[in-house]
Design a protein around this motif. Structure first.
Motif, PDB file in Angstrom:
ATOM      1  N   ASN A   3      28.270  20.153  13.217  1.00  0.00           N
ATOM      2  CA  ASN A   3      27.183  21.110  13.431  1.00  0.00           C
ATOM      3  C   ASN A   3      26.304  21.165  12.191  1.00  0.00           C
ATOM      4  O   ASN A   3      26.797  21.199  11.060  1.00  0.00           O
ATOM      5  CB  ASN A   3      27.794  22.481  13.733  1.00  0.00           C
ATOM      6  N   THR A   4      24.995  21.188  12.402  1.00  0.00           N
ATOM      7  CA  THR A   4      24.058  21.200  11.279  1.00  0.00           C
ATOM      8  C   THR A   4      23.025  22.318  11.372  1.00  0.00           C
ATOM      9  O   THR A   4      22.180  22.446  10.491  1.00  0.00           O
ATOM     10  CB  THR A   4      23.302  19.854  11.195  1.00  0.00           C
ATOM     11  N   THR A   5      23.048  23.127  12.438  1.00  0.00           N
ATOM     12  CA  THR A   5      22.023  24.157  12.636  1.00  0.00           C
ATOM     13  C   THR A   5      22.236  25.327  11.688  1.00  0.00           C
ATOM     14  O   THR A   5      23.322  25.900  11.615  1.00  0.00           O
ATOM     15  CB  THR A   5      22.056  24.689  14.082  1.00  0.00           C
ATOM     16  N   LEU A   6      21.174  25.693  10.963  1.00  0.00           N
ATOM     17  CA  LEU A   6      21.207  26.887  10.113  1.00  0.00           C
ATOM     18  C   LEU A   6      20.763  28.065  10.966  1.00  0.00           C
ATOM     19  O   LEU A   6      19.566  28.303  11.154  1.00  0.00           O
ATOM     20  CB  LEU A   6      20.279  26.702   8.908  1.00  0.00           C
ATOM     21  N   ASN A   7      21.731  28.822  11.473  1.00  0.00           N
ATOM     22  CA  ASN A   7      21.414  29.914  12.392  1.00  0.00           C
ATOM     23  C   ASN A   7      20.764  31.109  11.711  1.00  0.00           C
ATOM     24  O   ASN A   7      20.262  32.003  12.392  1.00  0.00           O
ATOM     25  CB  ASN A   7      22.685  30.357  13.133  1.00  0.00           C
ATOM     26  N   ARG A  95      14.908  24.178  15.798  1.00  0.00           N
ATOM     27  CA  ARG A  95      15.661  24.943  14.821  1.00  0.00           C
ATOM     28  C   ARG A  95      15.731  24.155  13.517  1.00  0.00           C
ATOM     29  O   ARG A  95      15.441  22.964  13.469  1.00  0.00           O
ATOM     30  CB  ARG A  95      17.086  25.209  15.337  1.00  0.00           C
ATOM     31  N   VAL A  96      16.149  24.825  12.457  1.00  0.00           N
ATOM     32  CA  VAL A  96      16.281  24.196  11.153  1.00  0.00           C
ATOM     33  C   VAL A  96      17.694  23.637  11.008  1.00  0.00           C
ATOM     34  O   VAL A  96      18.678  24.323  11.309  1.00  0.00           O
ATOM     35  CB  VAL A  96      15.999  25.207  10.021  1.00  0.00           C
ATOM     36  N   HIS A  97      17.776  22.394  10.538  1.00  0.00           N
ATOM     37  CA  HIS A  97      19.068  21.742  10.343  1.00  0.00           C
ATOM     38  C   HIS A  97      19.210  21.308   8.888  1.00  0.00           C
ATOM     39  O   HIS A  97      18.223  21.011   8.209  1.00  0.00           O
ATOM     40  CB  HIS A  97      19.188  20.518  11.251  1.00  0.00           C
TER      41      HIS A  97
END
Length: 244
Positions: A3-7, A95-97
């Motif tokens: 997982n790479t998504t910065l939530n 989204r930002v990764h």
């Protein structure tokens, strides 16, 4: 793939009548050339209100900011828009990764060792944990970001190490807070700086925020009180220059 998504990051999309030109007159960095860049929206006195990365998406511009600040930043940008035909709204698809290394995306424009960053739809599993890894990685490199660490309108942008981390242009022309920022740079009068120090060396009088679980304290210290040997390498030249 991990997982790479910065939530804890959000994207704000600006589209319409010359979105780049609109931001060019507001933010600290030059958005007329290659993107992404790190930049900030300042007070008239040159203090940091919001920091973010700015990306290009064809004619549109995307602002990569902390999710908790996205609504406030959107409202602030809308105030500056006046009657200009620009749409300012949350981006709901991309989204930002982030990854500490690899060949996806681009190198973080602040400092190469921060790793790779890119925009894409969220990871399918939606699992968390990337945010904690990113924070630990970033703080270990001495890099601060976000309202809680930058002081929420209380810290001058150059004291946030903006010049050393490529967050300001001194040739682009006017923007909000430009006069005081340019004067500080011209006179070489950056008297204080944000510094990440081990929690065992924390000074509560100078502390902005602490992360006991990570062993770090973010502090606003006078330059003469910073030991260059304990500062990150990217800060050394600033500490050793005559005006610091």
């Amino acid at each position: 793939m991990a997982n790479t998504t910065l939530n804890d990051r959000a994207l704000i999309r600006l589209s319409g009548d010359d979105a780049r030109g609109f931001l060019q007159g507001l933010v600290t960095n030059d958005v007329s050339g290659n993107l992404p860049v790190w930049a900030a929206l300042l007070t008239a006195q040159g203090k940091a209100l919001f920091d973010f990365l700015i990306w290009a998406d064809e004619a549109d511009v995307l602002i990569d900011c902390e999710a908790a600040a996205a609504d406030d930043l959107t409202r602030r940008l809308t105030l500056y828009r006046l009657r200009r035909a620009i749409t300012i709204e949350r981006e709901e698809v991309l989204r930002v990764h982030w990854a500490p290394e690899g060949d996806l995306g681009v190198i973080d424009p602040r400092f190469a060792e921060l790793g790779q960053r890119w925009l894409a739809p969220a990871d399918e599993d939606g699992a968390g944990g990337v945010e904690a890894a990113w924070r630990a990685h970033r703080l270990a490199l001495g890099v601060t970001e976000g309202r809680a660490e930058l002081g929420d309108g209380a810290t001058l942008w150059l004291e946030c190490n903006a010049a050393e981390l490529n967050g300001v242009s001194f040739s682009k022309g006017c923007y909000v807070g430009q006069e005081n920022t340019a004067r500080m740079n011209w006179r070489q009068k950056v008297n204080r700086r944000l510094l990440v120090v081990p929690i065992t060396e924390a000074d509560e009088k100078r502390q902005v925020i602490s992360y006991p679980e990570l062993g770090w304290s973010v502090e606003h210290r006078r330059v003469e009180g910073i030991d260059p040997a304990k500062a990150p390498a990217w800060m050394h030249s600033a500490l050793l220059s005559p005006g610091s």
